[in-house]
Design a protein around this motif. Structure first.
Motif, PDB file in Angstrom:
ATOM      1  N   ALA A   1       0.855  -1.183   0.000  1.00  0.00           N
ATOM      2  CA  ALA A   1       0.000   0.000   0.000  1.00  0.00           C
ATOM      3  C   ALA A   1       0.894   1.237   0.000  1.00  0.00           C
ATOM      4  N   CYS A   2       0.511   2.219  -0.823  1.00  0.00           N
ATOM      5  CA  CYS A   2       1.360   3.401  -1.028  1.00  0.00           C
ATOM      6  C   CYS A   2       1.674   4.083   0.322  1.00  0.00           C
ATOM      7  N   VAL A   3       2.971   4.311   0.537  1.00  0.00           N
ATOM      8  CA  VAL A   3       3.371   4.945   1.801  1.00  0.00           C
ATOM      9  C   VAL A   3       3.342   6.473   1.692  1.00  0.00           C
ATOM     10  N   PHE A   4       3.127   6.980   0.478  1.00  0.00           N
ATOM     11  CA  PHE A   4       3.195   8.435   0.283  1.00  0.00           C
ATOM     12  C   PHE A   4       1.852   9.135   0.492  1.00  0.00           C
ATOM     13  N   CYS A   5       0.741   8.399   0.229  1.00  0.00           N
ATOM     14  CA  CYS A   5      -0.563   9.055   0.351  1.00  0.00           C
ATOM     15  C   CYS A   5      -1.417   8.394   1.433  1.00  0.00           C
ATOM     16  N   LYS A   6      -0.720   7.739   2.390  1.00  0.00           N
ATOM     17  CA  LYS A   6      -1.428   7.070   3.489  1.00  0.00           C
ATOM     18  C   LYS A   6      -2.102   8.117   4.386  1.00  0.00           C
TER      19      LYS A   6
ATOM     20  N   ALA B   1      -5.221   7.951  -0.342  1.00  0.00           N
ATOM     21  CA  ALA B   1      -5.920   8.942  -1.158  1.00  0.00           C
ATOM     22  C   ALA B   1      -5.512   8.850  -2.626  1.00  0.00           C
ATOM     23  N   GLY B   2      -4.350   8.258  -2.901  1.00  0.00           N
ATOM     24  CA  GLY B   2      -3.831   8.239  -4.263  1.00  0.00           C
ATOM     25  C   GLY B   2      -2.901   9.414  -4.488  1.00  0.00           C
ATOM     26  N   CYS B   3      -1.799   9.179  -5.168  1.00  0.00           N
ATOM     27  CA  CYS B   3      -0.836  10.259  -5.438  1.00  0.00           C
ATOM     28  C   CYS B   3      -0.090   9.928  -6.724  1.00  0.00           C
ATOM     29  N   SER B   4       0.787  10.841  -7.141  1.00  0.00           N
ATOM     30  CA  SER B   4       1.474  10.613  -8.426  1.00  0.00           C
ATOM     31  C   SER B   4       2.441   9.429  -8.328  1.00  0.00           C
ATOM     32  N   THR B   5       3.027   9.204  -7.136  1.00  0.00           N
ATOM     33  CA  THR B   5       3.981   8.097  -7.001  1.00  0.00           C
ATOM     34  C   THR B   5       3.304   6.746  -7.243  1.00  0.00           C
ATOM     35  N   CYS B   6       2.077   6.595  -6.724  1.00  0.00           N
ATOM     36  CA  CYS B   6       1.366   5.318  -6.913  1.00  0.00           C
ATOM     37  C   CYS B   6       0.429   5.403  -8.121  1.00  0.00           C
ATOM     38  N   LYS B   7       0.574   6.447  -8.913  1.00  0.00           N
ATOM     39  CA  LYS B   7      -0.280   6.668 -10.089  1.00  0.00           C
ATOM     40  C   LYS B   7      -1.753   6.564  -9.708  1.00  0.00           C
TER      41      LYS B   7
END
Ligand SMILES: [Zn+2]
Length: 354
Positions: A272-277, A284-290
């Protein structure tokens, strides 16, 4: 012009005085600079011998030639004396340097110098190695230049697989190549040891790839475990533990079916994306996890029975899993590094940030 006005005698006297004096003056100089200064006082534009030469114009014409020869002869003596003394001074300096007590290379420098620190890839590699060691894996090493059978054939790559192509790998002339993955270490371990075994294999790997997210040389870390009755559940357990320890407790992990020649079944692993946790654990979703909420971090699978057989291990008795990751990718995700090249440029402005 009367003889009493002829300065020839005075010039003779001056030359004789200078001849007697110049060598003791040179020898009295204790440094190369002092010697050069003394030499300039005699031969320089405003030097003593130059001044004597200027008196020549007042000498009787018939004696000028002889005096001129004496001046030139003395000039050569002075030059020879200077060179000799210079050589002596330099020899003395060399001797003093050689006979001096040796430098103590262990003394700290006088200028305060900022201490260096580890490269982000080294930081991540050591962290991942420590993590797997805690889970009971030991480190196994292997060569960078590998025979193609250990790099491809025994891992079940078909002969026409694109990776075996000249365009994709760095081949040497003798059927060897720069390893394209650390899986050659898996083959070496399984061929030389009897199961059960649990190893990690960190190392440098090489592929003909060169863009913003690929480097011709990069770092992989592979883990593999072989024992009786090892299943996909064991693999997922290790992956969940790995994600928890690397990215924080209860980090969700998912496996997506994928194909690698040396595993069956094979999967790619997302965390699970650690940048938009968010604080509630959602993404929430971010550019790193597209904007998917998931980030791919490694490939894995159950070691193919044919690979076990190729290494002399009976697949009816033993089974195992393997997983492999690129350390650059782990570091890029950890630190939000946008371009893999930054990690190989060795720019202090970049490196100082870790
Ligand atoms: Zn994200």
């Amino acid at each position: 012009m009367g003889a009493e006005n002829d300065p020839s005698l005075a010039i003779d006297q001056a030359l004789a005085d200078l001849r007697a004096a110049f060598l003791p003056r040179f020898r009295g100089a204790t440094s190369e600079q002092a010697l050069r200064d003394e030499n300039a006082k005699i031969l320089g534009k405003k030097g003593e011998l130059t001044a004597i030469l200027a008196m020549l114009g007042k000498a009787a014409p018939e004696s000028r030639k002889a005096i001129g020869q004496k001046v030139n002869a003395l000039k050569q003596e002075v030059e020879g004396g200077f060179e000799g003394c210079l050589e002596e001074l330099r020899a003395k300096a060399r001797e003093a340097e050689l006979s001096a007590p040796p430098f103590d290379l262990t003394l700290p420098g006088r200028e305060p110098v900022a201490a260096g620190h580890k490269h982000p890839i080294s930081i991540v590699r050591e962290e991942v190695i420590a993590l797997f060691r805690q889970l009971g894996f030991a480190v196994f090493d292997g060569p960078d230049v590998e025979h193609e059978s250990n790099n491809f054939t025994k891992l079940g790559f078909p002969p026409d697989h694109p990776a075996t192509d000249m365009q994709d790998s760095f081949w040497t002339k003798s059927g060897h190549l720069l390893r394209t993955h650390t899986s050659n270490i898996q083959i070496r371990a399984m061929s030389s040891m009897k199961p059960p075994m649990a190893f990690i294999a960190p190392g440098t790997v090489y592929r003909r790839d060169d863009d913003a997210t690929h480097s011709p040389m990069f770092h992989q870390l592979e883990a593999f475990l072989i024992d009786r009755n090892v299943t996909l559940a064991h693999l997922k357990g290790v992956l969940a533990e790995f994600a928890d320890r690397l990215y924080g407790p209860n980090t969700p992990v998912r496996l997506r079916p994928s194909y690698f020649p040396f595993v069956e079944p094979g999967a790619e692993v997302d965390v699970a994306c650690v940048f938009c946790k968010q604080t509630d654990g959602s993404r929430a979703g971010c550019s790193t996890c597209k904007h998917t909420g998931w980030i791919e971090i490694l490939g894995c699978g159950m070691i193919h029975p044919v690979v076990l057989e190729n290494c002399g291990i009976d697949p009816d008795q033993w089974s195992g899993f393997a997983l492999g990751m690129g350390l650059e990718r782990i570091a890029m995700l950890r630190y939000g590094i946008p371009n893999i090249k930054l990690m190989f440029d060795n720019d202090p402005r970049f490196l100082a940030q870790f």
